[in-house]
Design an enzyme around this catalytic site. Structure first.
Site, PDB file in Angstrom:
ATOM      1  N   ASP A  12      15.012  43.210 -39.583  1.00 40.96           N
ATOM      2  CA  ASP A  12      13.601  43.526 -39.308  1.00 40.96           C
ATOM      3  C   ASP A  12      12.881  44.172 -40.484  1.00 40.96           C
ATOM      4  O   ASP A  12      11.960  44.966 -40.303  1.00 40.96           O
ATOM      5  CB  ASP A  12      13.479  44.446 -38.076  1.00 40.96           C
ATOM      6  CG  ASP A  12      14.092  43.821 -36.837  1.00 40.96           C
ATOM      7  OD1 ASP A  12      14.043  42.589 -36.732  1.00 40.96           O
ATOM      8  OD2 ASP A  12      14.600  44.568 -35.983  1.00 40.96           O
ATOM      9  N   GLU A  13      13.290  43.826 -41.679  1.00 41.59           N
ATOM     10  CA  GLU A  13      12.693  44.449 -42.866  1.00 41.59           C
ATOM     11  C   GLU A  13      11.299  43.898 -43.177  1.00 41.59           C
ATOM     12  O   GLU A  13      10.556  44.470 -43.972  1.00 41.59           O
ATOM     13  CB  GLU A  13      13.599  44.225 -44.090  1.00 41.59           C
ATOM     14  CG  GLU A  13      14.983  44.881 -43.999  1.00 41.59           C
ATOM     15  CD  GLU A  13      16.028  43.963 -43.352  1.00 41.59           C
ATOM     16  OE1 GLU A  13      15.632  42.921 -42.777  1.00 41.59           O
ATOM     17  OE2 GLU A  13      17.217  44.298 -43.414  1.00 41.59           O
ATOM     18  N   GLY A  16      10.150  37.737 -42.448  1.00 45.09           N
ATOM     19  CA  GLY A  16       9.259  36.659 -42.011  1.00 45.09           C
ATOM     20  C   GLY A  16       7.973  36.652 -42.816  1.00 45.09           C
ATOM     21  O   GLY A  16       7.526  35.606 -43.293  1.00 45.09           O
ATOM     22  N   GLY A  39      14.186  37.619 -35.141  1.00 42.57           N
ATOM     23  CA  GLY A  39      12.780  37.573 -34.726  1.00 42.57           C
ATOM     24  C   GLY A  39      11.969  37.824 -35.981  1.00 42.57           C
ATOM     25  O   GLY A  39      11.942  38.947 -36.483  1.00 42.57           O
ATOM     26  N   THR A  41       8.403  37.766 -37.897  1.00 38.71           N
ATOM     27  CA  THR A  41       6.975  37.778 -37.589  1.00 38.71           C
ATOM     28  C   THR A  41       6.147  37.329 -38.781  1.00 38.71           C
ATOM     29  O   THR A  41       6.360  37.792 -39.897  1.00 38.71           O
ATOM     30  CB  THR A  41       6.532  39.207 -37.188  1.00 38.71           C
ATOM     31  OG1 THR A  41       7.480  39.731 -36.277  1.00 38.71           O
ATOM     32  CG2 THR A  41       5.140  39.204 -36.580  1.00 38.71           C
ATOM     33  N   GLY A 415       0.665  46.329 -44.781  1.00 36.92           N
ATOM     34  CA  GLY A 415       0.183  45.924 -43.460  1.00 36.92           C
ATOM     35  C   GLY A 415       0.842  44.605 -43.091  1.00 36.92           C
ATOM     36  O   GLY A 415       1.443  43.952 -43.943  1.00 36.92           O
TER      37      GLY A 415
HETATM   38  P1  GDP Z   1      11.991  40.368 -39.962  1.00 36.22           P
HETATM   39  O1  GDP Z   1      12.970  40.201 -38.859  1.00 36.22           O
HETATM   40  O2  GDP Z   1      12.632  40.896 -41.208  1.00 36.22           O
HETATM   41  O3  GDP Z   1      11.190  39.131 -40.234  1.00 36.22           O
HETATM   42  O4  GDP Z   1      10.961  41.482 -39.482  1.00 36.22           O
HETATM   43  P2  GDP Z   1      10.255  41.563 -38.033  1.00 36.22           P
HETATM   44  O5  GDP Z   1       9.203  40.542 -37.965  1.00 36.22           O
HETATM   45  O6  GDP Z   1      11.262  41.607 -36.960  1.00 36.22           O
HETATM   46  O7  GDP Z   1       9.654  43.026 -38.086  1.00 36.22           O
HETATM   47  C1  GDP Z   1       8.752  43.406 -39.064  1.00 36.22           C
HETATM   48  C2  GDP Z   1       7.461  43.896 -38.386  1.00 36.22           C
HETATM   49  O8  GDP Z   1       6.676  44.570 -39.334  1.00 36.22           O
HETATM   50  C3  GDP Z   1       6.593  42.773 -37.875  1.00 36.22           C
HETATM   51  O9  GDP Z   1       5.893  43.221 -36.743  1.00 36.22           O
HETATM   52  C4  GDP Z   1       5.637  42.517 -39.034  1.00 36.22           C
HETATM   53  O10 GDP Z   1       4.416  41.944 -38.613  1.00 36.22           O
HETATM   54  C5  GDP Z   1       5.435  43.905 -39.539  1.00 36.22           C
HETATM   55  N1  GDP Z   1       5.187  44.053 -40.981  1.00 36.22           N
HETATM   56  C6  GDP Z   1       5.707  43.343 -42.009  1.00 36.22           C
HETATM   57  N2  GDP Z   1       5.347  43.891 -43.180  1.00 36.22           N
HETATM   58  C7  GDP Z   1       4.578  44.961 -42.872  1.00 36.22           C
HETATM   59  C8  GDP Z   1       3.921  45.958 -43.668  1.00 36.22           C
HETATM   60  O11 GDP Z   1       3.978  45.981 -44.888  1.00 36.22           O
HETATM   61  N3  GDP Z   1       3.239  46.940 -42.994  1.00 36.22           N
HETATM   62  C9  GDP Z   1       3.157  46.959 -41.626  1.00 36.22           C
HETATM   63  N4  GDP Z   1       2.471  47.943 -41.052  1.00 36.22           N
HETATM   64  N5  GDP Z   1       3.759  46.034 -40.863  1.00 36.22           N
HETATM   65  C10 GDP Z   1       4.473  45.064 -41.487  1.00 36.22           C
HETATM   66  P1  IMO Z   2      16.130  39.720 -37.871  1.00 38.66           P
HETATM   67  O1  IMO Z   2      16.444  38.388 -38.507  1.00 38.66           O
HETATM   68  C1  IMO Z   2      17.605  43.458 -36.223  1.00 38.66           C
HETATM   69  C2  IMO Z   2      21.498  43.351 -34.251  1.00 38.66           C
HETATM   70  C3  IMO Z   2      21.459  43.622 -32.764  1.00 38.66           C
HETATM   71  C4  IMO Z   2      22.813  44.283 -32.582  1.00 38.66           C
HETATM   72  C5  IMO Z   2      23.692  43.486 -33.531  1.00 38.66           C
HETATM   73  C6  IMO Z   2      24.466  42.367 -32.877  1.00 38.66           C
HETATM   74  O2  IMO Z   2      14.943  39.695 -36.996  1.00 38.66           O
HETATM   75  O3  IMO Z   2      16.112  40.794 -38.896  1.00 38.66           O
HETATM   76  P2  IMO Z   2      23.771  39.977 -31.959  1.00 38.66           P
HETATM   77  O4  IMO Z   2      22.795  39.579 -30.913  1.00 38.66           O
HETATM   78  O5  IMO Z   2      23.496  39.377 -33.298  1.00 38.66           O
HETATM   79  O6  IMO Z   2      25.204  39.771 -31.545  1.00 38.66           O
HETATM   80  O7  IMO Z   2      23.599  41.578 -32.091  1.00 38.66           O
HETATM   81  O8  IMO Z   2      22.828  42.947 -34.511  1.00 38.66           O
HETATM   82  N1  IMO Z   2      20.609  42.260 -34.702  1.00 38.66           N
HETATM   83  C7  IMO Z   2      19.433  42.466 -35.308  1.00 38.66           C
HETATM   84  N2  IMO Z   2      18.775  43.605 -35.578  1.00 38.66           N
HETATM   85  N3  IMO Z   2      17.103  42.285 -36.620  1.00 38.66           N
HETATM   86  C8  IMO Z   2      17.764  41.129 -36.388  1.00 38.66           C
HETATM   87  O9  IMO Z   2      17.367  39.942 -36.866  1.00 38.66           O
HETATM   88  C9  IMO Z   2      18.971  41.186 -35.660  1.00 38.66           C
HETATM   89  N4  IMO Z   2      19.854  40.265 -35.234  1.00 38.66           N
HETATM   90  C10 IMO Z   2      20.848  40.933 -34.659  1.00 38.66           C
HETATM   91  O10 IMO Z   2      20.404  44.481 -32.415  1.00 38.66           O
HETATM   92  O11 IMO Z   2      22.758  45.607 -33.045  1.00 38.66           O
HETATM   93 MG    MG Z   3      13.191  40.745 -36.855  1.00 40.49          MG
END
Ligand code: GDP
Ligand code: IMO
Ligand code: MG
Length: 424
Positions: A12-13, A16, A39, A41, A415
């Site tokens: 979730d860094e 996306g 997931g 975004t 953002g």
């Molecule tokens: P991913 O799994 O690495 O693609 O990240 P996720 O989409 O799960 O989570 C990142 C969240 O942060 C999403 O809701 C993005 O829309 C949001 N996001 C991404 N970059 C930024 C940023 O620089 N600032 C803020 N406020 N939100 C961001």
């Molecule tokens: P993205 O690509 C954050 C975490 C789960 C759990 C562990 C194992 O959006 O960064 P799993 O369902 O894979 O067997 O769960 O890994 N996890 C993630 N955490 N972002 C993800 O993907 C994750 N995919 C799995 O929360 O701790």
């Molecule tokens: Mg994610």
């Protein structure tokens, strides 16, 4: 230029968003590991897209999208995603390619994930319940595995499913006292998957090597993060694939030396969903401040994310094992308003300081973070588009992260929108 985007933390860094931005200058985007546990975004043109299986390049109309061999594909989720994009007038016809070798995540995988987690109680991993672990287990075990190519021979698939589901039902009943699943129902669903998805199924390894030979540029989209890597992360609180950059060549059949640049994505702080040690976690007002401002709730499960300070020990480990060239630092805007910002620069483990991240969780659980502080800034920075216009303290913070990780920060997120990005 071929580029690979990798999460440097526990997922979730903001991968996306970064992939969507870079996709503009690439011909093909490849997902090569994980499944619908991801997931990703993308916020573009005033719309928000949450992608689980489709590469984040799919939002751009002319980008090729590959779901490679080592991705575990839940066809139900994938179809929903394809239909969701179609409703927004984004077509994947002729530009989505799914590996015939990719394994299928079916209902019994999701059931097993849930049953196992429930039975573990407080010792659960905290998975996304997307059937990821059980599907990869079947893949490694081979005997009960089913792949995209199996959808091509429905007669054989019907027989296979009877045997597989019979076996799974025996295990579910004996171990979890669970209700049986119906092989016929799963087969009916598979007929639909075959009908809707087989047109996209192909030999993606051949396709990618053909594209490379033609000089096309490829963007590899990592899922999860390096610290969730099955072999190099914080086992057992990891996912079931190699989610570091080490998984990229094995995941899609393209050697790592084809990649010109490995771009690591990190948040300006750290988050984690699910269980497992997290040395710089702030289970307090600061963590809540970050959660509220950063909207830190899971894209896939909606769970609140655990929040903490930037961990330079962990990020440096990911940089090292991932051959990371430069860093995209996201969510800098979230930190506005904090008086003091801490960075974990070392761990104290049993009285000894170390800067090398121990992936072994017995050691990691004993690690006490050693912090240094920088001064925060009050200004909102969501409209800033130039590095030099950032508050001096924000610039200093970034410079310190560069020093501690040994890599330049070349992109900064201020953002969620595409435009809210500073390039250096
Ligand atoms: P991913 O799994 O690495 O693609 O990240 P996720 O989409 O799960 O989570 C990142 C969240 O942060 C999403 O809701 C993005 O829309 C949001 N996001 C991404 N970059 C930024 C940023 O620089 N600032 C803020 N406020 N939100 C961001
Ligand atoms: P993205 O690509 C954050 C975490 C789960 C759990 C562990 C194992 O959006 O960064 P799993 O369902 O894979 O067997 O769960 O890994 N996890 C993630 N955490 N972002 C993800 O993907 C994750 N995919 C799995 O929360 O701790
Ligand atoms: Mg994610």
């Amino acid at each position: 230029m071929n580029c690979c985007v990798i999460g440097l933390q526990w997922g979730d860094e903001g991968k996306g968003k970064v992939v969507d931005i870079l996709a503009e200058s690439h011909d093909i985007v490849v997902r090569y590991s994980g499944g619908a546990n991801a997931g990703h975004t993308v916020v573009a043109g005033g719309e928000k897209f949450a992608l689980h299986l489709l590469p984040s390049g799919s939002v751009r109309p002319n980008v090729g999208c590959v779901i490679a061999n080592a991705v575990v594909v839940d066809p139900e989720t994938l179809l929903k995603e394809i239909e969701g994009l179609a409703q927004r007038d984004i077509s994947l016809e002729g530009r989505l390619f799914i590996s015939e070798n990719a394994h299928l995540v079916l209902d019994y995988h999701k059931a097993e994930d849930r049953l196992r987690e429930e039975s573990l109680g407080k010792n659960k991993i905290g998975t996304t319940i997307r059937g990821i672990g059980p599907c990869y287990a079947d893949k490694v075990g081979r005997s009960y595995a089913l792949r995209m190519s199996d959808l091509k021979e429905l007669g054989k698939l019907k027989d296979r499913l009877q045997k597989v589901v019979e076996y799974k039902n025996k295990v579910f009943a004996a171990v979890y006292n669970a209700e049986p699943l119906s092989a016929d129902e799963i087969f009916e669903k598979c007929k639909l998957y075959a009908d809707k998805l087989l047109g996209f199924v192909t030999d993606t390894t051949g396709l990618l090597h053909g594209a490379i030979a033609e000089g096309k540029s490829i963007l590899f989209e990592g899922a999860q993060g390096t610290l969730l890597d099955l072999d190099h992360g914080t086992f057992p609180f990891v996912t079931s694939s190699n989610s570091s950059s080490l998984g990229m060549p094995a995941g899609c059949g393209v050697p790592a030396k084809v990649v010109d640049k490995f771009l690591g994505v990190a948040k300006a702080y750290t988050t984690r969903v699910g269980g497992g040690p997290f040395p710089s976690e702030q289970d307090n007002e600061t963590g809540q401040y970050i959660r509220d401002r950063g909207n830190e709730y899971g894209t896939t499960t909606g769970r609140p994310r655990r929040c903490g300070w930037f961990d330079a020990v962990a990020a440096s480990y990911s940089v090292t094992i991932g051959a990371i060239d430069s860093i995209a630092l996201m969510h800098l805007d979230t930190l506005s308003g904090l008086k003091e910002i801490k960075i974990c620069r070392a761990y104290d483990i049993g009285g000894e300081q170390t800067c090398f991240f121990p992936s072994n969780i017995t050691k990691l659980s004993q690690a006490k973070p050693v912090y240094e502080s920088v001064e925060g800034w009050d200004e909102e920075i969501t409209e800033v588009s130039d590095f030099d216009k950032l508050p001096a303290n924000a610039r200093n913070y970034i410079k310190r992260i560069e020093e501690l990780t040994g890599r330049p920060v070349t992109m900064i997120g201020v953002g969620p929108k595409r435009e809210q990005t500073i390039f250096r």
